[in-house]
Design a protein around this motif. Structure first.
Motif, mmCIF file in Angstrom:
data_model
loop_
_atom_site.group_PDB
_atom_site.id
_atom_site.type_symbol
_atom_site.label_atom_id
_atom_site.label_comp_id
_atom_site.label_asym_id
_atom_site.label_seq_id
_atom_site.Cartn_x
_atom_site.Cartn_y
_atom_site.Cartn_z
ATOM 1 N N GLU A 11 -3.863 -16.317 -19.357
ATOM 2 C CA GLU A 11 -5.218 -16.887 -19.305
ATOM 3 C C GLU A 11 -5.430 -17.685 -18.026
ATOM 4 O OE1 GLU A 11 -8.104 -19.863 -21.929
ATOM 5 O OE2 GLU A 11 -6.276 -19.046 -22.801
ATOM 6 N N ILE A 12 -4.466 -18.538 -17.672
ATOM 7 C CA ILE A 12 -4.582 -19.338 -16.449
ATOM 8 C C ILE A 12 -4.555 -18.438 -15.224
ATOM 9 C CG2 ILE A 12 -3.425 -21.053 -15.000
ATOM 10 C CD1 ILE A 12 -2.537 -22.471 -17.523
ATOM 11 N N SER A 13 -3.660 -17.462 -15.220
ATOM 12 C CA SER A 13 -3.539 -16.559 -14.081
ATOM 13 C C SER A 13 -4.839 -15.793 -13.834
ATOM 14 C CB SER A 13 -2.388 -15.575 -14.319
ATOM 15 O OG SER A 13 -2.286 -14.660 -13.249
ATOM 16 N N GLU A 14 -5.403 -15.253 -14.895
ATOM 17 C CA GLU A 14 -6.640 -14.478 -14.736
ATOM 18 C C GLU A 14 -7.806 -15.364 -14.323
ATOM 19 O OE1 GLU A 14 -7.123 -12.392 -18.407
ATOM 20 O OE2 GLU A 14 -5.717 -10.800 -17.845
ATOM 21 N N MET A 15 -7.854 -16.598 -14.860
ATOM 22 C CA MET A 15 -8.909 -17.523 -14.483
ATOM 23 C C MET A 15 -8.827 -17.867 -12.989
ATOM 24 S SD MET A 15 -9.513 -21.483 -15.673
ATOM 25 C CE MET A 15 -7.962 -21.953 -14.888
ATOM 26 N N LEU A 16 -7.620 -18.221 -12.526
ATOM 27 C CA LEU A 16 -7.440 -18.570 -11.124
ATOM 28 C C LEU A 16 -7.731 -17.374 -10.219
ATOM 29 C CD1 LEU A 16 -4.220 -20.801 -11.241
ATOM 30 C CD2 LEU A 16 -6.486 -21.518 -10.469
ATOM 31 N N GLN A 17 -7.218 -16.231 -10.602
ATOM 32 C CA GLN A 17 -7.418 -15.052 -9.770
ATOM 33 C C GLN A 17 -8.899 -14.700 -9.652
ATOM 34 O OE1 GLN A 17 -4.856 -11.823 -10.788
ATOM 35 N NE2 GLN A 17 -5.409 -10.607 -9.016
ATOM 36 N N SER A 18 -9.606 -14.740 -10.767
ATOM 37 C CA SER A 18 -11.031 -14.425 -10.750
ATOM 38 C C SER A 18 -11.807 -15.405 -9.881
ATOM 39 C CB SER A 18 -11.577 -14.439 -12.178
ATOM 40 O OG SER A 18 -12.974 -14.233 -12.191
ATOM 41 N N PHE A 19 -11.495 -16.697 -10.004
ATOM 42 C CA PHE A 19 -12.212 -17.709 -9.236
ATOM 43 C C PHE A 19 -11.921 -17.569 -7.744
ATOM 44 C CE2 PHE A 19 -12.477 -21.925 -7.275
ATOM 45 C CZ PHE A 19 -13.793 -22.251 -7.564
ATOM 46 N N SER A 22 -13.674 -14.767 -6.151
ATOM 47 C CA SER A 22 -15.095 -15.082 -5.939
ATOM 48 C C SER A 22 -15.303 -15.971 -4.720
ATOM 49 C CB SER A 22 -15.677 -15.768 -7.180
ATOM 50 O OG SER A 22 -15.206 -17.104 -7.313
ATOM 51 N N LYS A 100 -1.318 -29.624 -14.738
ATOM 52 C CA LYS A 100 -2.149 -29.021 -15.789
ATOM 53 C C LYS A 100 -2.452 -30.070 -16.850
ATOM 54 C CE LYS A 100 0.098 -24.462 -15.421
ATOM 55 N NZ LYS A 100 0.915 -23.478 -16.164
ATOM 56 N N ILE A 104 -10.643 -26.624 -11.566
ATOM 57 C CA ILE A 104 -10.594 -25.466 -10.677
ATOM 58 C C ILE A 104 -11.093 -25.821 -9.281
ATOM 59 C CG2 ILE A 104 -12.892 -24.578 -11.217
ATOM 60 C CD1 ILE A 104 -9.731 -22.432 -10.911
#
Length: 232
Positions: A11-19, A22, A100, A104
């Motif tokens: 969840e953290i990895s996908e959130m960081l990667q997506s942000f 962008s 943590k 972000i």
């Protein structure tokens, strides 16, 4: 700019990667230490975001391996938030430490600050005589960010270099920890002395003959640090 993200929490990895995508960063991710090191060996990255508690090889082992061959900025992202944990991470070669849960926007600000400082290493400069700063037997080449002591080359991270450069350029000035943090980290000082203390300790370990009796970076008790008197 390309970032290597080593984080096993999906969840953290996908959130960081997506942000970060962008924000126009390239991001390559790994879920364990072995995969992270393999990807680091295969490509060139501008920064590494590294969790400590990852499988196969933990973050400390990964960081030590990376730091043995590269001065790429490393930002630790960890749920461990004690001063001891931060000191350990920074002392082993991390450039920054984020606890943590995190904001972000804070992560983005730290990434940009560390990359901005790191890219000074590769800026194109006019062909001219090297710009050297010297103190006793230590020489800093400001053009290519190399450091030598006598005939020995010393490997410094960007922040270690900037601390030493600042002290050499202002040999009579005593810097408080707040002043050092503000100038070197380009950020507001919020009372956390840990980052400054650890980077001074690391720098001393690299340039001093005896880091327990420093001659190049002098502690002014109750105030901060100044350039020492070398071997005189």
């Amino acid at each position: 700019m390309k970032i290597l993200l080593i984080e096993d929490d999906i969840e953290i990895s996908e959130m960081l990667q997506s942000f970060l995508l962008s924000e126009s960063f390239e991001v390559d991710s790994a879920r364990d230490g072995e995969d992270g090191l393999q990807k680091f060996a295969q490509e060139t990255f501008d920064l590494v975001l590294l969790d400590i508690m990852i499988p196969k090889l933990n973050g400390i082992e990964v960081m030590q391996n990376i730091r043995s061959k590269s001065t790429v900025p490393i930002i630790i992202i960890s749920a461990k938030d004690t001063d001891l944990d931060k000191s350990l991470g920074l002392g082993l070669g991390a450039d920054d430490y984020i606890t943590k849960p995190f904001s972000i926007t804070e992560v983005l600000a730290r990434i940009k600050a560390n990359i901005r400082r790191s890219t000074q290493y590769s800026q194109n400069k006019p062909l001219e005589a090297p710009h050297l700063l010297t103190t006793y037997d230590i020489a800093l080449n400001v053009d290519d960010y190399t450091v030598s002591k006598g005939n020995k080359k010393i490997e410094l991270t960007a922040k270690e270099f900037d601390i030493l450069k600042l002290l050499i350029q202002n040999p009579k000035k005593v810097y408080t920890k707040a002043q050092l943090y503000t100038q070197i980290w380009n950020d507001a000082y919020i009372g956390d002395e840990n980052a400054v203390n650890v980077h001074i300790s690391r720098l001393r370990a690299k340039i001093e003959d005896d880091s327990r009796n420093p001659k190049y970076i002098e502690t002014v008790w109750g105030i901060g640090y100044k350039l020492g008197e070398g071997n005189d």
